[in-house]
Design a protein around this motif. Structure first.
Motif, PDB file in Angstrom:
ATOM      1  N   PRO A  74      43.764  30.837  49.618  1.00  0.00           N
ATOM      2  CA  PRO A  74      42.669  31.617  49.039  1.00  0.00           C
ATOM      3  C   PRO A  74      42.361  32.868  49.854  1.00  0.00           C
ATOM      4  N   GLU A  75      42.078  33.962  49.161  1.00  0.00           N
ATOM      5  CA  GLU A  75      41.698  35.200  49.858  1.00  0.00           C
ATOM      6  C   GLU A  75      40.331  35.718  49.439  1.00  0.00           C
ATOM      7  N   SER A  76      40.070  35.799  48.146  1.00  0.00           N
ATOM      8  CA  SER A  76      38.746  36.299  47.777  1.00  0.00           C
ATOM      9  C   SER A  76      38.052  35.313  46.844  1.00  0.00           C
ATOM     10  N   TYR A  77      36.719  35.485  46.790  1.00  0.00           N
ATOM     11  CA  TYR A  77      35.940  34.573  45.951  1.00  0.00           C
ATOM     12  C   TYR A  77      34.728  35.252  45.350  1.00  0.00           C
ATOM     13  N   GLY A  78      34.168  34.575  44.331  1.00  0.00           N
ATOM     14  CA  GLY A  78      32.961  35.064  43.679  1.00  0.00           C
ATOM     15  C   GLY A  78      32.399  33.953  42.814  1.00  0.00           C
ATOM     16  N   LYS A  79      31.180  34.154  42.319  1.00  0.00           N
ATOM     17  CA  LYS A  79      30.534  33.106  41.512  1.00  0.00           C
ATOM     18  C   LYS A  79      29.608  33.756  40.495  1.00  0.00           C
ATOM     19  N   ALA A  80      29.294  33.023  39.440  1.00  0.00           N
ATOM     20  CA  ALA A  80      28.409  33.562  38.403  1.00  0.00           C
ATOM     21  C   ALA A  80      27.844  32.414  37.593  1.00  0.00           C
ATOM     22  N   ALA A  81      26.764  32.715  36.871  1.00  0.00           N
ATOM     23  CA  ALA A  81      26.191  31.714  35.974  1.00  0.00           C
ATOM     24  C   ALA A  81      25.605  32.397  34.742  1.00  0.00           C
ATOM     25  N   VAL A  82      25.802  31.749  33.598  1.00  0.00           N
ATOM     26  CA  VAL A  82      25.161  32.186  32.361  1.00  0.00           C
ATOM     27  C   VAL A  82      24.247  31.052  31.914  1.00  0.00           C
ATOM     28  N   VAL A  83      22.962  31.363  31.767  1.00  0.00           N
ATOM     29  CA  VAL A  83      21.977  30.358  31.350  1.00  0.00           C
ATOM     30  C   VAL A  83      21.743  30.508  29.855  1.00  0.00           C
ATOM     31  N   SER A 117      27.945  37.677  43.475  1.00  0.00           N
ATOM     32  CA  SER A 117      27.579  36.943  42.267  1.00  0.00           C
ATOM     33  C   SER A 117      26.993  37.837  41.188  1.00  0.00           C
ATOM     34  N   THR A 118      27.018  37.322  39.966  1.00  0.00           N
ATOM     35  CA  THR A 118      26.279  37.908  38.845  1.00  0.00           C
ATOM     36  C   THR A 118      25.635  36.766  38.074  1.00  0.00           C
ATOM     37  N   LYS A 119      24.602  37.111  37.303  1.00  0.00           N
ATOM     38  CA  LYS A 119      23.909  36.081  36.524  1.00  0.00           C
ATOM     39  C   LYS A 119      23.277  36.711  35.307  1.00  0.00           C
ATOM     40  N   LYS A 120      23.145  35.928  34.231  1.00  0.00           N
ATOM     41  CA  LYS A 120      22.438  36.428  33.056  1.00  0.00           C
ATOM     42  C   LYS A 120      22.031  35.264  32.165  1.00  0.00           C
ATOM     43  N   VAL A 121      21.109  35.572  31.253  1.00  0.00           N
ATOM     44  CA  VAL A 121      20.721  34.635  30.207  1.00  0.00           C
ATOM     45  C   VAL A 121      21.354  35.145  28.917  1.00  0.00           C
ATOM     46  N   GLY A 122      21.958  34.257  28.135  1.00  0.00           N
ATOM     47  CA  GLY A 122      22.572  34.731  26.902  1.00  0.00           C
ATOM     48  C   GLY A 122      22.992  33.598  25.999  1.00  0.00           C
ATOM     49  N   PRO A 123      23.443  33.958  24.790  1.00  0.00           N
ATOM     50  CA  PRO A 123      23.873  32.954  23.819  1.00  0.00           C
ATOM     51  C   PRO A 123      25.304  32.497  24.080  1.00  0.00           C
ATOM     52  N   ALA A 124      25.756  31.521  23.306  1.00  0.00           N
ATOM     53  CA  ALA A 124      27.141  31.075  23.399  1.00  0.00           C
ATOM     54  C   ALA A 124      28.068  32.271  23.199  1.00  0.00           C
ATOM     55  N   GLY A 125      29.120  32.320  23.991  1.00  0.00           N
ATOM     56  CA  GLY A 125      30.082  33.411  23.873  1.00  0.00           C
ATOM     57  C   GLY A 125      29.775  34.601  24.754  1.00  0.00           C
ATOM     58  N   THR A 126      28.713  34.530  25.538  1.00  0.00           N
ATOM     59  CA  THR A 126      28.388  35.630  26.448  1.00  0.00           C
ATOM     60  C   THR A 126      29.479  35.750  27.517  1.00  0.00           C
ATOM     61  N   ALA A 127      30.001  36.949  27.672  1.00  0.00           N
ATOM     62  CA  ALA A 127      30.985  37.195  28.731  1.00  0.00           C
ATOM     63  C   ALA A 127      30.255  37.560  30.007  1.00  0.00           C
ATOM     64  N   ILE A 128      30.850  37.219  31.146  1.00  0.00           N
ATOM     65  CA  ILE A 128      30.253  37.632  32.421  1.00  0.00           C
ATOM     66  C   ILE A 128      31.354  38.060  33.376  1.00  0.00           C
ATOM     67  N   ASP A 129      31.078  39.131  34.113  1.00  0.00           N
ATOM     68  CA  ASP A 129      32.021  39.627  35.107  1.00  0.00           C
ATOM     69  C   ASP A 129      31.678  39.005  36.453  1.00  0.00           C
ATOM     70  N   VAL A 130      32.632  38.293  37.019  1.00  0.00           N
ATOM     71  CA  VAL A 130      32.401  37.630  38.300  1.00  0.00           C
ATOM     72  C   VAL A 130      32.921  38.554  39.403  1.00  0.00           C
ATOM     73  N   PRO A 131      32.038  39.056  40.260  1.00  0.00           N
ATOM     74  CA  PRO A 131      32.503  39.962  41.317  1.00  0.00           C
ATOM     75  C   PRO A 131      33.323  39.197  42.356  1.00  0.00           C
ATOM     76  N   LEU A 132      34.239  39.908  42.999  1.00  0.00           N
ATOM     77  CA  LEU A 132      35.111  39.275  43.992  1.00  0.00           C
ATOM     78  C   LEU A 132      35.178  40.139  45.236  1.00  0.00           C
ATOM     79  N   HIS A 133      35.175  39.502  46.414  1.00  0.00           N
ATOM     80  CA  HIS A 133      35.583  40.208  47.625  1.00  0.00           C
ATOM     81  C   HIS A 133      36.179  39.234  48.633  1.00  0.00           C
ATOM     82  N   TYR A 134      36.764  39.789  49.680  1.00  0.00           N
ATOM     83  CA  TYR A 134      37.477  38.969  50.664  1.00  0.00           C
ATOM     84  C   TYR A 134      36.518  37.996  51.343  1.00  0.00           C
TER      85      TYR A 134
END
Lengths: 190, 196
Positions: A74-83, A117-134
């Protein structure tokens, strides 16, 4: 408490060519996402700690599922959540920030850098961009990137989609400086 | 703008008054400003990305001015992002966003911390989630947030959308603990300076 898991989605992409040129060592980015019931949906709760605890165990499983797709360390990581629409943005904060870091760092062999990280509230099918760094030095410029994740039928109103992304490389053909070779890797920044 | 060919500026101001059924007072404001620009290196592979790096500095100055005007309050958190059209490379965004983009913004708002970022290559109308974190220390948990942005007709294949996001406060009803603004003051002294 453990989350009630409806499904786990793993999305892995391996890059072989970019800008018409082969990539010497193909780069894999793998997202593992769990669709879980949000036990706090539908009301305001001051104490969000049930979400912290459940996120730690789930984070361990998601990190393992993601790493299984990689071809190198593993080199880089990121996380996200859609509520889902029945929840609050702060529910995303509760699954992402207090406890998710530890299992992710254990799984990636260290990880002194903050997990972007990124986070948002949304309906089914919401896309989210998960940021990444080393994972050991947030200044490493070659690894600033992101991966888009979208699950067509999630989150439902009473669900949360929790996502972990781990890669085995940075961007293809990096040429704006500050590479892994420049990283000190002790303070999470440099 | 000296070198950038800007087709349009696109801005969004969010003002959040209610979250979780409870009022947010004062309201949280998040502003995204973006430039839709021609990508001078679309369709070509060039080792030297200097022109894009310089473009990043120039755009940062203009985007910062516009973002501050629209926000109207001191900037407490910031972030950046880019979408490159399908004839370009992710690395073109990296060149605009990373080497020189941060400094004019940090100077204008009094920040020292890294700007968190996202990037992608996509068709017109793609949305992008822009991370936000505190201008003094990205670990301040109350301010770790993000916002979503899109321009319906951009980026065309030979364009880039370069975005700057700013906010005037913490997440609404933030309550998951961790580092606060107060905690960070002592630690930020030990942080490496001179970030570019």
């Amino acid at each position: 408490m453990n989350f009630e898991v409806r499904k786990v989605v793993v999305l892995s992409e391996t890059l072989y060519r970019e800008a018409g040129r082969p990539i010497a060592e193909p780069i894999t980015r793998a997202a593992a996402a769990a669709v879980v019931t949000n036990p706090l949906a539908g009301g305001y709760h001051e104490d969000l700690s049930t979400l912290y605890e459940a996120a730690e165990d789930l984070g361990r499983e998601l990190a393992a599922a993601s790493i299984k797709c990689l071809r190198r360390a593993p080199e880089s990581y990121g996380k996200a959540a859609v509520v889902g629409l029945g929840g609050e943005l702060e529910h995303a904060a509760a699954v992402l920030h207090p406890t998710l870091g530890r299992p992710l760092r254990e799984a990636t062999g260290g990880g002194s850098a903050i997990i972007p990280s990124t986070k948002k509230v949304g309906p089914a099918g919401t896309a989210i961009d998960v940021p990444l760094h080393y994972k050991d030095a947030a200044f490493v410029r070659t690894h600033f990137d992101a991966m888009e994740v979208r699950i067509p039928d999630a989150p439902r109103d009473n669900e949360i989609v929790l996502i972990v992304v781990i890669t085995d490389g940075g961007r293809p053909h990096p040429r704006v400086g500050l590479t892994l070779a420049d990283a000190v890797g002790t303070d999470g920044l440099r | 703008m000296k070198d950038a060919t800007v087709r349009r500026w696109h801005s969004v101001v969010e003002e959040i008054l209610v979250e979780g059924g409870r009022p947010v007072d004062p309201p949280l404001r998040r502003v995204v400003v973006a430039a839709v620009i021609t990508n001078p290196q679309a369709g070509t592979f060039q080792d030297d990305l200097t022109e894009l790096i310089d473009l990043g500095e120039e755009l940062s100055v203009e985007l910062t001015t516009r973002a501050q005007q629209l926000l109207g309050d001191p900037v407490t958190s910031y972030g950046k992002a880019g979408i490159v059209g399908t004839a370009g490379e992710l690395e073109h965004l990296a060149a605009v966003l990373h080497p020189k983009f941060g400094q004019p913004l940090r100077a204008a708002v009094g920040g020292v911390a890294i700007l968190q970022s996202t990037k992608k290559r996509a068709a017109p109308g793609a949305s992008i989630d822009i991370p936000l974190s505190h201008i003094q220390d990205m670990r301040i948990r109350s301010h770790i947030d993000s916002t979503t942005f899109m321009v319906p007709d951009a980026p065309l294949p030979g364009e880039m959308v370069i975005c700057l996001a700013v906010a005037n406060g913490e997440r609404p009803h933030q309550r998951v603990g961790g580092m606060t603004v107060k905690d960070s003051t002592a630690q930020s002294v030990q942080m490496p300076g001179g970030h570019r």
